[in-house]
Write a protein that holds these residues in place. Structure first.
Motif, PDB file in Angstrom:
ATOM      1  N   THR A 106       0.853  -1.428   0.061  1.00 44.15           N
ATOM      2  CA  THR A 106      -0.095  -0.061   0.035  1.00 44.15           C
ATOM      3  C   THR A 106       1.091   1.272   0.091  1.00 44.15           C
ATOM      4  OG1 THR A 106      -0.123  -0.285   2.313  1.00 44.15           O
ATOM      5  CG2 THR A 106      -1.901  -0.886   1.118  1.00 44.15           C
ATOM      6  N   ASP A 108       1.031   5.459   0.001  1.00 42.41           N
ATOM      7  CA  ASP A 108       0.359   7.063   0.070  1.00 42.41           C
ATOM      8  C   ASP A 108       1.226   7.890  -0.893  1.00 42.41           C
ATOM      9  OD1 ASP A 108       2.853   7.475   1.453  1.00 42.41           O
ATOM     10  OD2 ASP A 108       1.812   7.210   3.244  1.00 42.41           O
ATOM     11  N   THR A 109       0.461   8.926  -0.775  1.00 42.71           N
ATOM     12  CA  THR A 109       0.878  10.242  -1.624  1.00 42.71           C
ATOM     13  C   THR A 109       2.176  10.617  -1.372  1.00 42.71           C
ATOM     14  OG1 THR A 109      -1.474  10.820  -1.651  1.00 42.71           O
ATOM     15  CG2 THR A 109      -0.306  12.413  -2.978  1.00 42.71           C
TER      16      THR A 109
END
Lengths: 205, 221
Positions: A106, A108-109
């Motif tokens: 996963t 994130d930005t």
């Protein structure tokens, strides 16, 4: 990661590309594969990366003293080559998210932005990467190779299409990976070869 | 493996929604084919059996015109090697199968609805049985075409090979599907359809299992 190649050979149909190549690459090494055009450098790198099956001989991989099974090899390698095509209908950020998902990660930005900054790509471009220059696409390939911090980095002509700033990024990555992993580099570029600890020359049969 | 399959599925779906390559080709094929059938049959009276056969012919050729895209697109774009570096063969196969399944189900639903709206003579007497047959037929078509698409993607004559290879593989499914649909249309008893349903279910199990076993060899060099 330790890579041991024993008497590796490759044939396409009846045409022999190379024969009887053996080497050992230890953790912390930058190992070069050189040779004339058509000698089979890229073919050998594809075999090391598990993308091609050797016609003869075998390869063994060891990570943290444990053998790496062939079917899990893709998790341990990062691969950069001009012939690796990106999903050009997606933006840089979408590509990174897709690659991370496929690797079961996963992301994130902020992580995505850090990766783009690390290879000197703009973080604010939302357009599809089909509009990127060939040098920018090569930098994207570097992002995908380092995304999962693999212990083995396979680089095929890594500085092709890159400007001097891009080349400096590649050489910085080489030094970083030397400290914690293994790098195998297929090239004919004199500057690339200068960064290798050892080299073998592949000769076409 | 499931996460990888879902990632491949989401990627294919996003890519298709963005490029609309398969969707546009499939919709155009269905609309044009049904329009030609309507013009050709104007004023003619056809038996339920003939109309059922026509429905399956449209479903078969619609599948042939778009379902190979899942693997052919990777090969044409040159992203096969990229995908080989990112995911296990099983993750890729499951993702592609899921994408083809969603595509073929949506496509078959569209074909059936258009068929029911435009063909007055096509009246389904047992809707429950009819949808069960459509569901099993879609599963079978998606499963068979996914592995065939993976095989033909590396060939030079992809467009020709796909229907040529698919027809003999899909023939048992088509025959059982046509038979079972005819029973649903003619309001025969469920007992009459049981052998066809068993054949459809067995076909799906066999073709999916064989695909799982073979895909590794097809996917790697």
């Amino acid at each position: 990661m330790r890579v041991v190649a024993g008497h590796v050979s490759k044939k396409f149909n009846r045409r022999s590309v190379f024969r009887d190549i053996s080497f050992v690459v230890e953790k912390g090494e930058v190992f070069g594969i050189t040779g004339r055009n058509g000698s089979g450098k890229s073919t050998l790198l594809r075999i090391i990366g598990g993308l091609l099956t050797p016609s003869g001989g075998n390869l063994q991989y060891t990570h943290d003293e444990r053998p790496v099974p062939a079917e899990q090899l893709y998790q341990y390698i990062g691969y950069v080559a001009p012939y690796l095509t990106l999903y050009e209908e997606f933006s840089a950020e979408e590509n990174i998210v897709l690659y991370a998902r496929l690797r079961g990660m996963t992301i994130d930005t902020s992580h995505t932005r850090r990766l783009l900054e690390r290879v000197g790509l703009p973080t604010d471009r939302k357009d599809a990467i089909r509009s990127f220059s060939s040098g920018m696409k090569q930098r994207m390939r570097l992002v995908f190779a380092i995304l999962h911090e693999p212990p083995l980095l396979l680089l095929d002509e890594p500085v092709s299409n890159l400007d001097s700033e891009g080349m400096a990024i590649v050489y910085t990555l080489l030094q970083e990976f030397r400290a914690r992993g293994t790098v195998i580099l297929a090239t004919n570029d004199a500057e690339d070869i200068a960064h290798c600890d050892r080299c073998i020359s592949v000769e076409a049969v | 493996m499931i996460r990888q399959a879902l990632a491949v599925f989401r990627k294919d779906l996003a890519s298709e929604l963005r490029t609309r390559y398969a969707i546009n080709a499939l919709l155009m094929f269905v609309v044009v084919t049904l329009a030609v059938i309507m013009f050709a049959l104007a004023g003619e009276t056809l038996s339920p059996g003939a109309l059922t056969g026509m429905l399956w012919v449209v479903m078969f050729f619609a599948a042939m015109s778009g379902l190979s895209r899942s693997f052919v697109a990777e090969e044409e774009r040159g992203t096969t090697m990229t995908l080989q570096l990112l995911a296990t063969p099983m993750g890729v196969y499951l993702g592609k199968l899921l994408f083809n399944l969603v595509l073929v189900m949506a496509l078959n639903l569209f074909i059936v609805l258009l068929f029911l709206l435009t063909m007055d003579q096509f009246v389904v007497k047992q809707f429950g049985l009819f949808w069960v047959v459509m569901l099993l037929g879609s599963l079978g078509i998606a499963s068979a075409t996914t592995i065939i698409a993976a095989i033909i993607a590396k060939a030079n004559t992809k467009g020709t090979l796909f229907p040529v290879l698919s027809f003999p593989v899909l023939l048992p499914l088509l025959m059982a599907g046509i038979n079972a649909t005819k029973i649903a249309v003619e309001d025969q008893h469920w007992d009459a359809v049981w052998p066809d349903l068993q054949l459809l279910a067995s076909y799906i199990v066999v073709i999916t299992t064989v695909s799982f076993l073979l895909f590794d060899f097809v996917w790697k060099d």
